[in-house]
Write an enzyme that holds these catalytic residues in place. Structure first.
Site, PDB file in Angstrom:
ATOM      1  N   ARG A  79       0.824  -1.216   0.000  1.00  0.00           N
ATOM      2  CA  ARG A  79       0.000   0.000   0.000  1.00  0.00           C
ATOM      3  C   ARG A  79       0.857   1.266   0.000  1.00  0.00           C
ATOM      4  O   ARG A  79       0.361   2.357   0.215  1.00  0.00           O
ATOM      5  CB  ARG A  79      -0.927  -0.003   1.216  1.00  0.00           C
ATOM      6  N   GLY A 118      -6.800   4.007  -4.244  1.00  0.00           N
ATOM      7  CA  GLY A 118      -5.506   4.520  -3.791  1.00  0.00           C
ATOM      8  C   GLY A 118      -4.483   4.483  -4.911  1.00  0.00           C
ATOM      9  O   GLY A 118      -3.678   5.410  -5.089  1.00  0.00           O
ATOM     10  N   THR A 119      -4.525   3.412  -5.682  1.00  0.00           N
ATOM     11  CA  THR A 119      -3.588   3.265  -6.804  1.00  0.00           C
ATOM     12  C   THR A 119      -3.853   4.320  -7.867  1.00  0.00           C
ATOM     13  O   THR A 119      -2.914   4.870  -8.463  1.00  0.00           O
ATOM     14  CB  THR A 119      -3.706   1.840  -7.395  1.00  0.00           C
ATOM     15  N   ILE A 140     -11.921  -6.165  -4.076  1.00  0.00           N
ATOM     16  CA  ILE A 140     -13.119  -6.904  -3.659  1.00  0.00           C
ATOM     17  C   ILE A 140     -14.218  -5.928  -3.230  1.00  0.00           C
ATOM     18  O   ILE A 140     -15.367  -6.303  -3.119  1.00  0.00           O
ATOM     19  CB  ILE A 140     -12.823  -7.900  -2.515  1.00  0.00           C
ATOM     20  N   ASP A 141     -13.853  -4.670  -2.971  1.00  0.00           N
ATOM     21  CA  ASP A 141     -14.833  -3.701  -2.453  1.00  0.00           C
ATOM     22  C   ASP A 141     -15.763  -3.144  -3.538  1.00  0.00           C
ATOM     23  O   ASP A 141     -16.816  -2.590  -3.213  1.00  0.00           O
ATOM     24  CB  ASP A 141     -14.114  -2.518  -1.789  1.00  0.00           C
ATOM     25  N   MET A 183     -16.073  -7.755   4.427  1.00  0.00           N
ATOM     26  CA  MET A 183     -15.198  -6.614   4.063  1.00  0.00           C
ATOM     27  C   MET A 183     -15.901  -5.675   3.082  1.00  0.00           C
ATOM     28  O   MET A 183     -17.011  -5.941   2.623  1.00  0.00           O
ATOM     29  CB  MET A 183     -13.903  -7.129   3.449  1.00  0.00           C
ATOM     30  N   GLY A 184     -15.223  -4.616   2.735  1.00  0.00           N
ATOM     31  CA  GLY A 184     -15.779  -3.658   1.775  1.00  0.00           C
ATOM     32  C   GLY A 184     -15.319  -2.245   2.018  1.00  0.00           C
ATOM     33  O   GLY A 184     -15.776  -1.317   1.352  1.00  0.00           O
ATOM     34  N   TYR A 294      -9.659 -12.069   5.561  1.00  0.00           N
ATOM     35  CA  TYR A 294      -8.851 -12.153   4.348  1.00  0.00           C
ATOM     36  C   TYR A 294      -9.162 -13.379   3.499  1.00  0.00           C
ATOM     37  O   TYR A 294      -8.673 -13.472   2.373  1.00  0.00           O
ATOM     38  CB  TYR A 294      -7.361 -12.060   4.708  1.00  0.00           C
ATOM     39  N   GLN A 296     -11.763 -13.664   2.111  1.00  0.00           N
ATOM     40  CA  GLN A 296     -12.476 -13.060   0.976  1.00  0.00           C
ATOM     41  C   GLN A 296     -11.529 -12.590  -0.130  1.00  0.00           C
ATOM     42  O   GLN A 296     -11.952 -12.337  -1.250  1.00  0.00           O
ATOM     43  CB  GLN A 296     -13.298 -11.856   1.445  1.00  0.00           C
TER      44      GLN A 296
HETATM   45  O1  F6P Z   1      -9.592  -3.027  -0.227  1.00  0.00           O
HETATM   46  C1  F6P Z   1      -9.736  -4.351   0.104  1.00  0.00           C
HETATM   47  C2  F6P Z   1      -9.753  -4.522   1.577  1.00  0.00           C
HETATM   48  O2  F6P Z   1      -9.757  -5.897   1.866  1.00  0.00           O
HETATM   49  C3  F6P Z   1     -10.892  -3.814   2.310  1.00  0.00           C
HETATM   50  O3  F6P Z   1     -12.094  -4.521   2.175  1.00  0.00           O
HETATM   51  C4  F6P Z   1     -10.342  -3.719   3.692  1.00  0.00           C
HETATM   52  O4  F6P Z   1     -10.882  -2.596   4.344  1.00  0.00           O
HETATM   53  C5  F6P Z   1      -8.882  -3.518   3.470  1.00  0.00           C
HETATM   54  O5  F6P Z   1      -8.604  -3.984   2.178  1.00  0.00           O
HETATM   55  C6  F6P Z   1      -7.969  -4.235   4.431  1.00  0.00           C
HETATM   56  O6  F6P Z   1      -6.693  -3.750   4.206  1.00  0.00           O
HETATM   57  P1  F6P Z   1      -5.318  -4.396   4.658  1.00  0.00           P
HETATM   58  O7  F6P Z   1      -4.958  -5.436   3.642  1.00  0.00           O
HETATM   59  O8  F6P Z   1      -4.368  -3.245   4.596  1.00  0.00           O
HETATM   60  O9  F6P Z   1      -5.521  -4.952   6.016  1.00  0.00           O
END
Ligand code: F6P
Length: 370
Positions: A79, A118-119, A140-141, A183-184, A294, A296
């Site tokens: 990220r 973000g990208t 996935i969101d 998630m989302g 995760y 998902q």
């Molecule tokens: O953007 C995908 C996602 O899985 C979101 O659903 C969740 O809020 C976030 O990433 C979790 O982020 P990280 O991988 O930084 O814990």
């Protein structure tokens, strides 16, 4: 921006949270770019970090073999932002210059960045620094602005739906309230889609602030109809209605996509455990919480995601061959089309109140907590 010389050399990176379909997208870009347009392709490792640190691998036909079905990303992801690279001790530093240097040292004609909102922001930053960039929408969101859908979403929806299916049987056996965390980030696409597909009884999403009494009402209504259990899906960003917001429920109706600023910093709070305790006390049923987490984001992509990733990836190669840069490849209807990065970066697509899925939820009797 149009380029007069024929593009010969391109880079690909994957950034942000991973999802099923990333490898299929890498394969789509690389196969079309090298096979159809005769370009050389390199992969940049670990998102923008690899670009700053000049960590690169060659992507040949050999590396593409077996990628279509493989989860995760062979390139790794992070990220990290080029303008805010973390330093030991918690500080950060603007490394845009190093990213531009790697691009120039490699002699790239274009960089394909596969990622979410973000990208797109990072890509726009690098575009302004003079790089030719194309992004592909994944997550996935499903919350990337200006595209109907992102790849990764369908696979996650299948996983979340299967989880709801499985929770149904155990909820029914024990006459329990089952809460499932989905998630989302700050958008409810994944939770609402899986809830409709899996037949949940209550679905809480960030776009509709919930009232505890409304959830209680839905469960008690089921009890009156001899339903011994209830299934509640809770989207990651779901929030209770603040007292003043209650009066506004059902207010303005937006048409089309609902786009909000993507204030990426704050993580949504998890509310399921508190809700479970409060519901146990109030309705007298045992309540349990399952957090899918995760799971998902892991595993093989669905056929729909493989198709989408391949369409997006190959379209990116075609756009590069035409000299079209500074865009995200978006899905509009059945077509993959370029959209200027300026229209995507820093924006989040959430569910509008008049979206057909909201209407469907209300018609089927899925309680949305309002
Ligand atoms: O953007 C995908 C996602 O899985 C979101 O659903 C969740 O809020 C976030 O990433 C979790 O982020 P990280 O991988 O930084 O814990």
């Amino acid at each position: 921006m149009a380029n007069r010389t024929k593009p010969k050399y391109i880079g690909i990176l994957t950034a942000g949270g991973d999802c099923p379909g990333l490898n299929a997208a890498i394969r789509g870009v690389a196969k079309a770019a090298s096979g159809t347009y005769g370009m050389d392709v390199v992969g940049i490792l670990d998102g923008f970090t690899g670009l700053v640190e000049n960590r690169v691998i060659h992507l040949t036909e050999y590396e593409m073999s077996g990628l279509l079905t493989m989860g995760g990303t062979i390139l790794g992801s992070s990220r990290n932002k080029p303008y805010k690279m973390p330093l030991p001790g918690g500080a950060s530093r603007d490394m845009t210059g190093a990213a531009v240097e790697t691009y120039q040292r490699l002699g790239l004609d274009c960089l394909v960045c596969i990622g979410g909102d973000g990208t797109a922001k990072n890509a726009l930053h690098l575009k302004k620094a003079g790089l030719n960039i194309i992004t592909l929408p994944k997550t996935i969101d499903n919350d990337v602005a200006e595209t109907d859908v992102t790849f990764g979403f369908d696979s996650a929806m299948a996983i979340a739906t299967e989880a709801i299916d499985r929770l149904h049987t155990t909820a029914s056996s024990h006459a329990r309230i089952m809460l499932v965390d989905i998630m989302g980030n700050k958008a409810g696409w994944l939770a609402l889609s899986a809830s409709l597909a899996g037949g949940a009884d209550v679905c809480l999403i960030p776009e509709i602030h919930y009232r505890f009494e409304s959830i209680v009402g839905a469960i008690e209504d089921r009890q009156r109809r001899s339903r011994r259990f209830s299934l509640i899906s809770v989207a990651e960003g779901a929030l209770p209605a603040p007292p003043r917001a209650r009066k506004r429920t059902g207010g303005g109706v937006l048409k089309g996509q609902r786009i909000e600023p993507a204030d990426a910093g704050t993580k949504p709070a998890n509310i399921s455990s508190a809700l479970a305790k409060a519901l146990e006390k109030r309705v007298g049923l045992e309540a349990r919480v399952t957090t899918l987490g995760y799971v998902q984001r892991g595993g093989i992509p669905t056929p729909a995601d493989r198709l989408l990733a391949t369409q997006l990836g190959t379209t990116a190669a075609r756009l590069i061959a035409q000299g079209t840069y500074g865009v995200m490849v978006a899905i509009k209807g059945r077509d993959a089309v370029p959209v200027p990065l300026e229209k995507v970066a820093g924006r989040r697509k959430t569910i509008p109140p008049d979206h057909p899925m909201i209407q469907t939820a209300r018609l089927i009797g899925l309680c949305l907590g309002d």
